[in-house]
Design a protein around this motif. Structure first.
Motif, mmCIF file in Angstrom:
data_model
loop_
_atom_site.group_PDB
_atom_site.id
_atom_site.type_symbol
_atom_site.label_atom_id
_atom_site.label_comp_id
_atom_site.label_asym_id
_atom_site.label_seq_id
_atom_site.Cartn_x
_atom_site.Cartn_y
_atom_site.Cartn_z
ATOM 1 N N LEU A 13 30.898 50.168 47.758
ATOM 2 C CA LEU A 13 30.189 50.996 46.790
ATOM 3 C C LEU A 13 30.752 52.403 46.742
ATOM 4 O O LEU A 13 31.029 52.933 45.658
ATOM 5 N N VAL A 14 30.923 53.026 47.898
ATOM 6 C CA VAL A 14 31.385 54.410 47.952
ATOM 7 C C VAL A 14 32.734 54.569 47.254
ATOM 8 O O VAL A 14 32.979 55.567 46.560
ATOM 9 N N ALA A 15 33.592 53.578 47.381
ATOM 10 C CA ALA A 15 34.907 53.649 46.735
ATOM 11 C C ALA A 15 34.815 53.636 45.213
ATOM 12 O O ALA A 15 35.761 54.041 44.527
ATOM 13 N N HIS A 16 33.683 53.198 44.678
ATOM 14 C CA HIS A 16 33.544 53.072 43.221
ATOM 15 C C HIS A 16 32.453 53.960 42.631
ATOM 16 O O HIS A 16 32.051 53.769 41.484
ATOM 17 N N GLY A 73 30.018 62.390 40.083
ATOM 18 C CA GLY A 73 28.736 63.056 40.268
ATOM 19 C C GLY A 73 27.897 62.496 41.406
ATOM 20 O O GLY A 73 27.058 63.195 41.967
ATOM 21 N N ASN A 74 28.112 61.237 41.754
ATOM 22 C CA ASN A 74 27.320 60.611 42.816
ATOM 23 C C ASN A 74 28.059 60.533 44.150
ATOM 24 O O ASN A 74 27.449 60.217 45.167
ATOM 25 N N SER A 75 29.349 60.819 44.134
ATOM 26 C CA SER A 75 30.158 60.626 45.346
ATOM 27 C C SER A 75 29.832 61.610 46.460
ATOM 28 O O SER A 75 30.155 61.358 47.620
ATOM 29 N N GLY A 76 29.169 62.715 46.135
ATOM 30 C CA GLY A 76 28.827 63.687 47.163
ATOM 31 C C GLY A 76 27.537 63.376 47.887
ATOM 32 O O GLY A 76 27.420 63.615 49.091
ATOM 33 N N ARG A 97 26.393 72.180 44.082
ATOM 34 C CA ARG A 97 25.967 71.339 42.956
ATOM 35 C C ARG A 97 24.921 70.317 43.390
ATOM 36 O O ARG A 97 23.915 70.120 42.719
ATOM 37 N N ASP A 98 25.169 69.656 44.527
ATOM 38 C CA ASP A 98 24.209 68.661 45.000
ATOM 39 C C ASP A 98 22.913 69.316 45.482
ATOM 40 O O ASP A 98 21.826 68.788 45.263
#
Length: 198
Positions: free
Chosen positions: A64-67, A71-74, A165-166
């Protein structure tokens, strides 16, 4: 907290974006979340929802993290577990039904799960920003299983440990569309006349 007098845990439920990256959930806690989804209502008791459980550090979590979207990766990787919400849309040969019911029922099950998380002192944040097709393929989902969303669950973390941002997401004012634009009466677009001021 919600500005309207709904009951708990709906009133104080919200979707934070800052999770404690060291917190871990026990298997019994994750099971309790899944039990809340298990007992959600469904059309004809079909229970067309499935969840892929992806604790931080697991193979499913790494996929999941790889994809994740930028905006959500942080923030998503910091959650203790991510539950990937899947609607099983293959009609039963004996009782064919509209696949839209599966999507509707998955939403109900996920709502139950997030409210259970809040009742347990946990935070849950649903999200859709990831490459659904790539994650589904890498995790072996069949064609009739539609991956719709992720639910990040954990405990709130320190905003000082994440990007500005987060951290800013958690301090935004919470707003909703007015009920008059949601609840209609005798015709589409005509507000239901029974609405009262909040």
């Amino acid at each position: 907290m919600n500005p309207v007098p709904t009951s708990e845990p709906m009133r104080s439920r919200w979707s934070p974006s800052v999770f404690d990256a060291t917190h871990e959930l026990g298997d019994d806690q994750v099971t309790r979340l899944l039990q809340a989804a298990q007992w959600a209502p469904s059309a004809g008791n079909a229970q067309p929802w499935r969840y892929l459980v992806a604790p931080r550090g697991s193979r499913a979590h790494q996929v999941l993290v790889a994809h994740l979207s930028r905006g959500n990766s942080g923030w998503v990787p910091r959650a203790s577990v991510v539950l990937l919400a899947v609607a099983v849309t293959e009609p039963d040969a004996k009782k064919p039904r509209d696949p839209a019911y599966a999507v509707h029922d998955l939403g109900q099950a996920s709502a139950h799960l997030t409210l259970q998380a809040h009742a347990m002192g946990l935070a849950a944040h649903q999200f859709s920003g990831f490459d659904h097709d790539a994650v589904a393929a890498e995790l072996g989902l069949p064609e009739h299983a539609r991956l719709l969303a992720g639910i990040a669950v954990g405990v709130r973390g320190d905003p000082g440990e994440v990007s500005e941002r987060d951290a800013e997401r958690d301090s935004r004012e919470r707003t909703r569309r007015p009920l008059a634009e949601t609840a209609f009466g005798d015709a589409w677009g005509t507000p239901w006349p029974g609405l009262t001021e909040s």
